[in-house]
Design an enzyme around this catalytic site. Sequence first.
Site, mmCIF file in Angstrom:
data_model
loop_
_atom_site.group_PDB
_atom_site.id
_atom_site.type_symbol
_atom_site.label_atom_id
_atom_site.label_comp_id
_atom_site.label_asym_id
_atom_site.label_seq_id
_atom_site.Cartn_x
_atom_site.Cartn_y
_atom_site.Cartn_z
ATOM 1 C CB SER A 145 -5.356 1.696 -2.188
ATOM 2 O OG SER A 145 -4.809 0.687 -2.992
ATOM 3 C CG ASP A 196 -0.950 4.891 -1.188
ATOM 4 O OD1 ASP A 196 -1.729 4.484 -1.943
ATOM 5 O OD2 ASP A 196 -1.323 4.783 0.112
ATOM 6 C CD GLU A 224 -2.711 1.192 0.095
ATOM 7 O OE1 GLU A 224 -2.610 2.031 -0.721
ATOM 8 O OE2 GLU A 224 -3.618 0.356 -0.051
#
Length: 542
Positions: free
Chosen positions: A466, A249, A245
């Site tokens: 995400s 990002d 994650e």
Amino acid sequence: MDAEEPLNLVPLPGSERPERPGFQTHGALAPDTPVEATLILRRRAPLPDDAFTSHLTTQELADRYGASPEDLQLVTSTLKALGVTIDEENAAERRVRVSGPVSVLARVFGTDLAEARPADAGEDAPSYRQRSGGLSIPAQLDGVVTAVLGLDDRPQARAQFRLTPAAAVSTSYTPPQLGKVYDFPAGTDGSGQTIAIIELGGGYVQADLDTYFAGLGIPSPSVTAVGVDGAANVPGQDPNGADGEVMLDIEVAGALAPGAALLVYFAPNTDAGFLDAVSTAAHATPTPAVISISWGQSEDQWTAQARNAFDQALQDAAALGVTTTVAAGDDGSTDRVSDGKAHVDFPASSPHALACGGTRLEANPSTGAVTSETVWNNGTGNGATGGGVSDVFALPTWQANVGVPAAPAGTHAGGAAKPPGGTHAGGTAKKGSGGRGVPDVSAVADPQTGYQVRVDGKDMVIGGTSAVAPLWAALIARLAQSSGTRFGLVQPKLYDSIRAGQVATGFRDITSGNNGVYTAGAGWDACTGLGVPDGAHLLSVL
């Protein structure tokens, strides 16, 4: 004060803790176990609607709508007298961090704290603090303290990303290729802007970032880790977990806005840690153009006090001119809840967040020409874009005419914020009245047509909403650079005057597919919102 003397406590509204399936208690915590918590105080005055259009400085927000000195003094002096340690007090953010042994904090806040572990985990698995039912506060703080967070420290949110076996990947894209697909404005790279990224675990390795950006022919952007509530950048634990994650990002935002400064806020995965990270980021100097959040949880799995406090932190961000992009979830219209009902993810369902849904994209990576783009839905259990209608947040005025369905039957989450545009403090979406529609916007999220990234020394393809949150964050940063201004709450302009079935300026409509309960169609829908960005044309809207 005698430790056994009864305290005059009153119930704290909205503190009732929903049952959290999947955890098993293992007895009471030892009385001397250290505990930390975050208290949220009331505003000295309600935040008016015009704060979202004529943005405030951090000092103006603090002086007009922060905690009053009198309230702060009352809270800290009352708690100190009861043996609670005051670790931090922040009037601007209306936050007080406290600590103490279980024996003190459980007594002061009228609860019991037990040790809990995941039900399917062994004895060597990490343990957490668990509480159930409601909290209480000292009677003299009634109405002054609006939330007590972090006593229960079981994980509050999950990362909204998806991996897929390499054999299942039909095509994949680098972020710059997606910048071409979505026509990010030419001549911009996010220079002069700050993108704040919220992480609730994991970490990044600078060498991996350098290798990744060098492979794209892009200088490594400025990336700085910021610890919140004792958390830190801790990479190398699991490339398929939180590290995935974090790297996703940073790499998406950094590749699409390489001129922007990236501040990565690491916080514990608790309601307190999550809120503290967002509040810290919003009030930072310099003020960020955008906050990117790729974590969330079904509305039902938050206490009402935590949702309210978090929404107020997002209101603060919007009033400061900060846009907050939030992943809408990766589990379709159920949001991984097993009761057979439709659910939406929070904080994406806050009307003060730009909720980001997902698509499946077939395009030419070299030219950006799109063959097809549809709703991301790989079937039950295999990932689909989140989306639907909030049970908690009422229909915002800017969504009133776009065809958001009525709030689903069986409303069961309460005590939340009303929308901006007249009322935004207190209340719950009522059955049949319509709730806040999710998402607002979209971009590719299907891992089968996903993002090429590098995590813990491995090249891989990742998808999930995400990835959409940092993509939109990068776009907002580039639009802010081009226009010379930050935007804050962008939805009133994005939805400006459009009606059901109409395509909004600056968007390419997605009209094919479903996420379970909801089906895509012309104009806004509960699968992909207004659609995917036509970045250059969004300049004329904002």
